[in-house]
Design a protein around this motif. Structure first.
Motif, mmCIF file in Angstrom:
data_model
loop_
_atom_site.group_PDB
_atom_site.id
_atom_site.type_symbol
_atom_site.label_atom_id
_atom_site.label_comp_id
_atom_site.label_asym_id
_atom_site.label_seq_id
_atom_site.Cartn_x
_atom_site.Cartn_y
_atom_site.Cartn_z
ATOM 1 N N LEU A 120 0.607 -1.244 -0.094
ATOM 2 C CA LEU A 120 0.346 0.228 -0.293
ATOM 3 C C LEU A 120 1.254 1.453 -0.257
ATOM 4 C CD1 LEU A 120 -2.698 -1.038 2.600
ATOM 5 C CD2 LEU A 120 -3.565 -0.551 0.087
ATOM 6 N N ASP A 121 1.712 1.342 0.900
ATOM 7 C CA ASP A 121 2.735 2.113 0.687
ATOM 8 C C ASP A 121 2.984 2.648 -0.615
ATOM 9 O OD1 ASP A 121 2.538 3.018 3.821
ATOM 10 O OD2 ASP A 121 4.475 1.701 4.251
ATOM 11 N N LEU A 122 3.630 1.652 -1.453
ATOM 12 C CA LEU A 122 4.426 1.906 -2.593
ATOM 13 C C LEU A 122 2.813 1.784 -3.804
ATOM 14 C CD1 LEU A 122 6.765 -1.036 -3.065
ATOM 15 C CD2 LEU A 122 7.398 1.699 -2.257
ATOM 16 N N SER A 123 1.960 1.567 -3.300
ATOM 17 C CA SER A 123 0.826 2.675 -4.318
ATOM 18 C C SER A 123 -0.188 3.458 -4.464
ATOM 19 C CB SER A 123 -0.520 1.378 -4.267
ATOM 20 O OG SER A 123 -0.773 1.668 -2.925
ATOM 21 N N SER A 124 -0.179 3.818 -5.254
ATOM 22 C CA SER A 124 -0.694 4.880 -5.341
ATOM 23 C C SER A 124 -2.531 5.119 -5.151
ATOM 24 C CB SER A 124 -0.955 6.346 -6.865
ATOM 25 O OG SER A 124 -1.610 4.722 -7.509
ATOM 26 N N ASP A 379 -10.184 4.439 4.190
ATOM 27 C CA ASP A 379 -10.731 5.440 5.075
ATOM 28 C C ASP A 379 -9.289 5.306 5.889
ATOM 29 O OD1 ASP A 379 -13.316 5.306 3.869
ATOM 30 O OD2 ASP A 379 -13.877 4.334 5.719
ATOM 31 N N PHE A 380 -7.835 5.218 5.435
ATOM 32 C CA PHE A 380 -6.838 5.201 6.422
ATOM 33 C C PHE A 380 -5.602 5.390 5.985
ATOM 34 C CE2 PHE A 380 -9.678 1.939 8.326
ATOM 35 C CZ PHE A 380 -10.279 3.258 9.554
ATOM 36 N N HIS A 381 -5.043 5.978 6.484
ATOM 37 C CA HIS A 381 -3.702 6.325 5.880
ATOM 38 C C HIS A 381 -2.563 5.975 7.342
ATOM 39 C CE1 HIS A 381 -4.703 8.010 2.308
ATOM 40 N NE2 HIS A 381 -6.162 8.328 2.651
ATOM 41 N N GLY A 382 -1.124 6.499 6.994
ATOM 42 C CA GLY A 382 -0.317 6.117 8.378
ATOM 43 C C GLY A 382 -0.719 4.261 8.992
ATOM 44 N N SER A 383 -0.419 5.512 10.395
ATOM 45 C CA SER A 383 -0.450 4.379 11.170
ATOM 46 C C SER A 383 -1.233 3.279 11.092
ATOM 47 C CB SER A 383 0.154 4.520 12.913
ATOM 48 O OG SER A 383 -1.155 6.008 13.049
ATOM 49 N N ARG A 384 -2.588 4.716 11.068
ATOM 50 C CA ARG A 384 -4.034 3.644 11.088
ATOM 51 C C ARG A 384 -4.336 2.757 10.318
ATOM 52 N NH1 ARG A 384 -8.150 8.207 12.554
ATOM 53 N NH2 ARG A 384 -7.136 9.063 14.695
ATOM 54 N N LEU A 385 -3.258 3.070 9.085
ATOM 55 C CA LEU A 385 -3.531 1.833 8.004
ATOM 56 C C LEU A 385 -3.157 0.471 8.010
ATOM 57 C CD1 LEU A 385 -3.619 1.099 4.680
ATOM 58 C CD2 LEU A 385 -1.487 1.425 4.140
ATOM 59 N N THR A 386 -1.544 0.183 9.002
ATOM 60 C CA THR A 386 -0.870 -0.576 9.384
ATOM 61 C C THR A 386 -1.699 -1.004 10.440
ATOM 62 O OG1 THR A 386 1.169 0.068 9.508
ATOM 63 C CG2 THR A 386 1.034 -0.889 10.508
ATOM 64 N N SER A 387 -2.227 -0.436 11.263
ATOM 65 C CA SER A 387 -3.495 -1.070 12.467
ATOM 66 C C SER A 387 -4.657 -1.639 11.749
ATOM 67 C CB SER A 387 -3.836 0.084 13.249
ATOM 68 O OG SER A 387 -3.039 0.964 14.247
#
Length: 581
Positions: A120-124, A379-387
């Motif tokens: 996800l970090d590498l995708s747009s 609906d998430f980005h950053g640390s919430r994406l990981t969680s």
């Protein structure tokens, strides 16, 4: 995007191997049982330990990866998983195998959640849906492919290669890894680790998983199981309390303010529950009840795997153009129809209905899983994406653990009743045998009770359990009967000729003895053949009766739960009307 094209195959292969080992053992358990001389109940721990440890470590490992480097964490996970696979294949006994499977699961828990975050970090935002669908879809595909791959590999190379096959593939992944995901100078996030939250989540998930899996064996109302569920509940409540008040929570509870995340969470649990039911029951059903080879059983389940793969790809492409609720609803409806078809599979060798049910279940699972996995991170980005990914992965495993517990419990009850019904019918038929004496009937009854032990939940093989007992008459018995008949015949001749026995010529005595011997042996052989035919007919009837009852024991599990996919439609309103990409 170009970098992602190189990274995605590496991540997909790692995810495929890890999730495949959730179910790959199901089809080779009888072979391993024979090799180790262990009961299926004890051997089931080789399945359970993988799932329990995997589910327990996913959340804390997802956070640890941020601190030590996500690339390094996945690389280390591959090394650990490959080592565990090698050790599992080398296992000389059950204890060794359990330790090796635990090592495998530790590696898998390091790979699965972090792989999704890397992707996800590498995708747009434009291709995020496809990345999520690919990684999450390959996980569901892998669970379904497990029995298929396991059956093919075991058929030609033996059960140990079911695990050895992971090793060269892991090595290949590791060789390519550093070229696409550099391990040096990797970006890390120096976050504080919520160790108390990690411990509480591990206690909660370990207790819940163990309690669900072993509830049937240890007794649902036993102090141990009640204690495990109590421990899980207390751990959950303490986890919620702590996560609400700590500044660096292991799981951000704000995730659950998202309707899409809540709907996805429930959907992931249920669709993996339905998937697990098929993966758990069908291999044993086909090999033990219908007597198919592992290879044929694997091929009969292949349509599901192919359908999942195609459906996940297509769903990721059309999800922006179709109402999400319609996709999820259609998926659960298809799974419900599939379960209804599975509950009425014919007893004979025509598997068309089974294949159709496979395809419908694959379609349904692909629609629900792909949509839920995409909306879980929408609906998430950053640390919430990981969680969000850690929680989603845990929920997938919870669905699998629930399916093992529920389906095994229902099956155990059904198998016990099937054996009792078969034993009762067999006893009646034994009593009706015309050419069998009372002692022989008692011997047959004891053998039947031993083979059809209702107190054992083991699925009795319908093809190898019973063999027709061969009736043999010893030479001494034949001689004794011949001698008795000979003396009686000689006395009758002496009486008819009104002479003493000594006056009968020796040549006549020899001729009479020969004639009597032929007649007696012919009569004994005729009676033995008649009795053999009667017993063979009995055994054939018992086999057919057992197959009939076991067939319904398995299929009734699907019938009993066929309402649940339709009830899952109640989840649909939880989702937002449409996910805006």
């Amino acid at each position: 995007m170009n970098k992602l094209k190189g990274v995605l195959p590496v991540l997909l292969l790692g995810n495929l191997l890890c999730m495949m080992d959730v179910s790959i053992m199901t089809i080779v358990l009888p072979e391993i049982q024979s090799a180790f001389g262990e009961s299926l109940t004890e051997l089931s721990w080789a399945l359970n330990v993988y799932t329990i440890i995997f589910a327990t470590l996913i959340i804390p490992f997802g956070r640890l990866a941020e601190r030590f480097g996500q690339n390094k964490f996945v690389f280390a996970g591959l090394v650990v998983f490959g080592t565990g696979s090698l050790l599992t294949g080398m296992a000389p006994n059950l204890v060794w195998m359990l330790i090796a499977r635990a090592i495998q699961s530790i590696g898998a828990a390091a790979i699965i959640p972090t792989s999704m975050v890397i992707g996800l970090d590498l995708s747009s935002m434009a291709n995020r849906n496809r990345v999520v669908a690919a990684l999450a879809g390959v996980q569901g595909l892998a669970v379904a492919l497990g029995p298929t791959i396991g059956g093919i590999v075991a058929q030609y190379f033996g059960w140990r290669w079911v695990f050895f096959i992971n090793v060269p593939l892991v090595i290949l992944d590791l060789l390519v890894f550093d070229f696409v995901l550099p391990l040096r100078h990797e970006k890390t996030i120096h976050v504080k680790i919520d160790w108390l939250g990690a411990i509480l989540s591990m206690i909660m998930l370990f207790s819940l998983s163990l309690g669900l899996i072993k509830g049937n064996d240890w007794g649902w109302q036993s102090p141990v199981i009640l204690g495990l569920f109590g421990s899980s509940l207390v751990g959950f409540l303490l986890f919620l309390f702590w996560e609400r008040h700590t500044t660096v929570p292991m799981v951000d509870l704000q995730l659950f303010r998202s309707r899409n995340f809540n709907g996805s969470s429930l959907s992931l649990v249920l669709c993996n529950f339905f998937l697990g039911g098929m993966a758990v029951l069908l291999p044993t059903f086909l090999t033990r009840v219908h007597g198919t080879s592992e290879l044929k059983a694997a091929l009969l389940m292949t349509p599901y795997s192919v359908t999942v793969m195609i459906t996940v790809i297509l769903t990721s492409l059309v999800i922006k153009h179709i109402n999400n609720k319609i996709i999820v609803a259609a998926g659960f409806l298809l799974m419900g129809v599939s379960y209804l078809l599975l509950s009425t599979v014919p007893l004979g060798s025509n598997y068309h209905q089974l294949i159709l049910a496979d395809i419908l279940l694959g379609l349904g699972y692909g629609l629900v899983a792909a949509t839920a996995n995409i909306l879980a991170v929408a609906d998430f980005h950053g640390s919430r994406l990981t969680s969000s990914q850690s929680v989603a992965n845990v929920l997938r495993q919870v669905g699998m653990v629930l399916s093992i517990a529920v389906f095994t419990t229902l099956l155990t009850s059904n198998v016990t009743q099937a054996k009792r019904n078969t034993l009762a019918e067999a006893q009646t038929r034994v009593n009706q045998l015309a050419n069998v004496n009372r002692t022989q009937k008692q011997t047959l009854t004891r053998k039947l009770r031993r083979k059809l032990n209702p107190n054992s939940a083991t699925v009795t093989s319908t093809s190898a359990t019973f063999s027709s007992p061969k009736i043999t008459v010893s030479t001494a018995t034949r001689q004794h009967k011949t001698t008795a008949a000979y003396h009686q015949a000689i006395k009758q001749i002496a009486t008819a000729k009104q002479v003493s026995l000594t006056m009968i010529p020796q040549a006549m005595k020899q001729k009479v003895h020969h004639t009597i011997s032929l007649a007696v042996n012919r009569k004994i052989t005729q009676k033995v053949n008649q009795l053999d035919q009667e017993l063979a007919s009995l055994v054939h009837t018992i086999r057919h009766t057992l197959k009939h009852h076991l067939n319904h024991a398995f299929l009734n599990v699907f019938g009993t739960l066929s309402w649940l996919p339709f009830a899952a439609l109640l989840i649909v309103p939880v989702f937002k009307f449409r996910h805006e990409a």
